[in-house]
Design an enzyme around this catalytic site. Structure first.
Site, PDB file in Angstrom:
ATOM      1  N   TRP A   1       9.596 -11.258  -3.205  1.00 45.69           N
ATOM      2  CA  TRP A   1       8.390 -11.038  -4.016  1.00 45.69           C
ATOM      3  C   TRP A   1       8.833 -11.061  -5.482  1.00 45.69           C
ATOM      4  O   TRP A   1       9.796 -10.364  -5.836  1.00 45.69           O
ATOM      5  CB  TRP A   1       7.773  -9.689  -3.640  1.00 45.69           C
ATOM      6  CG  TRP A   1       6.507  -9.356  -4.354  1.00 45.69           C
ATOM      7  CD1 TRP A   1       5.431 -10.146  -4.557  1.00 45.69           C
ATOM      8  CD2 TRP A   1       6.194  -8.080  -4.954  1.00 45.69           C
ATOM      9  NE1 TRP A   1       4.454  -9.466  -5.245  1.00 45.69           N
ATOM     10  CE2 TRP A   1       4.898  -8.197  -5.503  1.00 45.69           C
ATOM     11  CE3 TRP A   1       6.867  -6.871  -5.078  1.00 45.69           C
ATOM     12  CZ2 TRP A   1       4.278  -7.146  -6.170  1.00 45.69           C
ATOM     13  CZ3 TRP A   1       6.251  -5.816  -5.736  1.00 45.69           C
ATOM     14  CH2 TRP A   1       4.960  -5.967  -6.269  1.00 45.69           C
TER      15      TRP A   1
ATOM     16  N   ASP B   1      11.119  -2.371   2.370  1.00 41.46           N
ATOM     17  CA  ASP B   1       9.773  -2.539   1.816  1.00 41.46           C
ATOM     18  C   ASP B   1       8.874  -2.964   2.974  1.00 41.46           C
ATOM     19  O   ASP B   1       8.989  -4.084   3.473  1.00 41.46           O
ATOM     20  CB  ASP B   1       9.815  -3.616   0.723  1.00 41.46           C
ATOM     21  CG  ASP B   1       8.468  -3.784   0.034  1.00 41.46           C
ATOM     22  OD1 ASP B   1       7.491  -3.133   0.454  1.00 41.46           O
ATOM     23  OD2 ASP B   1       8.392  -4.586  -0.921  1.00 41.46           O
TER      24      ASP B   1
ATOM     25  N   ALA C   1       5.247  -3.558   3.705  1.00 41.03           N
ATOM     26  CA  ALA C   1       3.947  -3.696   3.036  1.00 41.03           C
ATOM     27  C   ALA C   1       2.904  -4.385   3.914  1.00 41.03           C
ATOM     28  O   ALA C   1       1.753  -4.509   3.506  1.00 41.03           O
ATOM     29  CB  ALA C   1       4.116  -4.489   1.738  1.00 41.03           C
TER      30      ALA C   1
ATOM     31  N   LYS D   1      -2.589  -3.660   2.528  1.00 38.66           N
ATOM     32  CA  LYS D   1      -2.992  -4.791   3.364  1.00 38.66           C
ATOM     33  C   LYS D   1      -3.504  -4.321   4.720  1.00 38.66           C
ATOM     34  O   LYS D   1      -4.546  -4.771   5.187  1.00 38.66           O
ATOM     35  CB  LYS D   1      -1.814  -5.757   3.571  1.00 38.66           C
ATOM     36  CG  LYS D   1      -1.018  -6.102   2.308  1.00 38.66           C
ATOM     37  CD  LYS D   1      -1.828  -6.869   1.312  1.00 38.66           C
ATOM     38  CE  LYS D   1      -1.047  -7.479   0.149  1.00 38.66           C
ATOM     39  NZ  LYS D   1      -0.129  -6.690  -0.625  1.00 38.66           N
TER      40      LYS D   1
END
Ligand code: LMR
Length: 399
Positions: free
Chosen positions: A137, A218, A220, A253
């Site tokens: 990212w 991470d 997400a 999300k």
């Protein structure tokens, strides 16, 4: 006669102009494009088959409960909503031992958790190293650099072959030393969609444990890849092997909360629990004082109610099913896209040059990140074919 006043030293004289975030700039570019066939495959938000990003039904119900029952908006404290943290932990860590000994704090989205983790690491070991795969990212590296950490990168993925460069990853991580951080994408790798297999996770877990490096996971997109537990399985393996581990979690999300900025930081620091806890709270207090409440409160309402939890899970399942249908349709439409079938989540990284990405936008009204990343959710049954034709034209260079 007027007094001569020395020109004031400008506070801002040392600032360098910063380019606008290229991904977020796409939102306005797309909006202003009058072509009716335009396709938005840019920023990572889920879209349904009608192209909408609706609020989850379970979320609407939880918000109604909050509206009726919330008696105060007085401060909760720097940890945020304890009920949220207690309710989300079993979703993230399961009922295994993985969640044991974790300190949790609610954060403004997963990005807030990453920034807090970075600040914590730099407070404990100024200038510490963090290893991360490339590509990642685009905001990962700046977050860690701005907090003072040194970023070391290794090749994670080859867009031409659509394969993870696992040997290169392991060779790089073998150079990590005690106290280094290692950033790992828990599931639905952003931007590639290419996740480690469980066997690869196990190898990474053993290597990090042997090197004394600290995994920073991470997570997400839990639930958008293969399932809630499946998407956390690699992370749980790493946690079983590590005394020190950091998890940056996002509900943006998988609860569709995006702008509500709902996330959490979980830290296990065996032998340093109290000092780590007090530092996290002090850093959070200085950064945002207390996290925004609404999204976390609504997630808590959902997870404390079995019927709403079932509804949320069903809605999440439907999102995942649709993403996998689009992946299958892309693979069927063009054999070069076959690898996308087994990748996970919102994203895929296509082997396009910046000029080809520009041609996709200019000549075909297809908006994607400059890296060649597409958001799978931006496609639907009747746009897969035009997208594949545009892609073919650009890859042949006659775009
Ligand atoms: C993305 O990668 O598109 C999302 O994570 C949104 C963002 O903030 O970049």
């Amino acid at each position: 006669m007027t007094d001569v006043i020395a020109p004031a030293r400008s506070l801002f004289a040392g600032l360098q102009a910063q380019a606008p975030d290229p991904l977020l700039s796409l939102i306005a570019l797309y909006k202003n494009d009058p072509r009716p066939q335009k396709l938005d495959l840019g920023v990572g938000v889920y879209r349904d088959a009608a192209g909408a990003t609706p609020v989850f039904g379970a979320m609407k119900a939880a918000e109604r409960v909050l509206l009726e029952t919330q008696a105060t908006k007085a401060y909760l404290g720097p940890e945020g909503d304890f009920g949220f943290l207690e309710a989300i932990a079993p979703v993230v860590f399961g009922k295994s031992r993985a969640g044991e000994g974790l300190f949790a704090v609610q954060t403004p989205g997963g990005t807030g958790a990453l920034r807090l983790a970075a600040e914590l690491a730099n407070a404990g070991a100024p200038g510490a190293r963090i290893w991360m795969g490339a590509p990642s990212w685009p905001i990962h590296a700046p977050i860690f650099r701005q907090a003072g950490l040194a970023v070391e990168s290794f090749r994670y993925f080859d867009p031409a072959t659509q394969r993870i460069c696992f040997d290169e990853m392991m060779a790089a991580l073998a150079r990590a030393t005690a106290g280094d951080l290692v950033l790992l994408h828990g599931a639905c790798h952003n931007p590639t969609g290419a996740d480690l297999s469980l066997a690869q996770w196990a190898e990474v877990a053993a290597l990090l444990s042997a090197r004394g490096a600290v995994p920073l996971i991470d997570l997400a997109y839990q639930g958008l890849g293969a399932g809630l537990d499946e998407d956390a399985a690699g992370m749980r393996l790493v946690m079983d092997a590590s005394d020190a581990v950091i998890v940056a979690y996002s509900c943006d999300k998988n609860f569709g909360l995006y702008r509500e900025r709902t996330g959490a930081l979980f830290v296990r620091a065996r032998g340093h629990e109290d000092v780590v806890r007090s530092n996290i709270l002090q850093l959070a207090r200085c950064a945002w004082s207390m996290p925004p409440d609404h999204g976390a409160a609504a997630v808590r309402v959902i997870l404390e109610d079995p019927a709403l939890t079932a509804q949320w899970r069903a809605e999440l399942d439907a999102m995942r099913t649709r993403l996998n249908q689009v992946r299958a349709a892309l693979a069927e439409a063009d054999p070069r896209l076959e690898p996308l079938r087994d990748q996970h989540g919102l994203f895929a990284l296509l082997p396009l040059s910046p000029a080809q990405v520009e041609a996709m936008r200019r000549d075909h009204a297809v908006y994607m990140a400059g890296s060649g990343r597409i958001n799978i959710a931006g496609l639907k049954a009747d746009t897969v074919q035009p997208f594949v034709q545009a892609l073919d034209a650009c890859l042949k260079g006659d775009a």
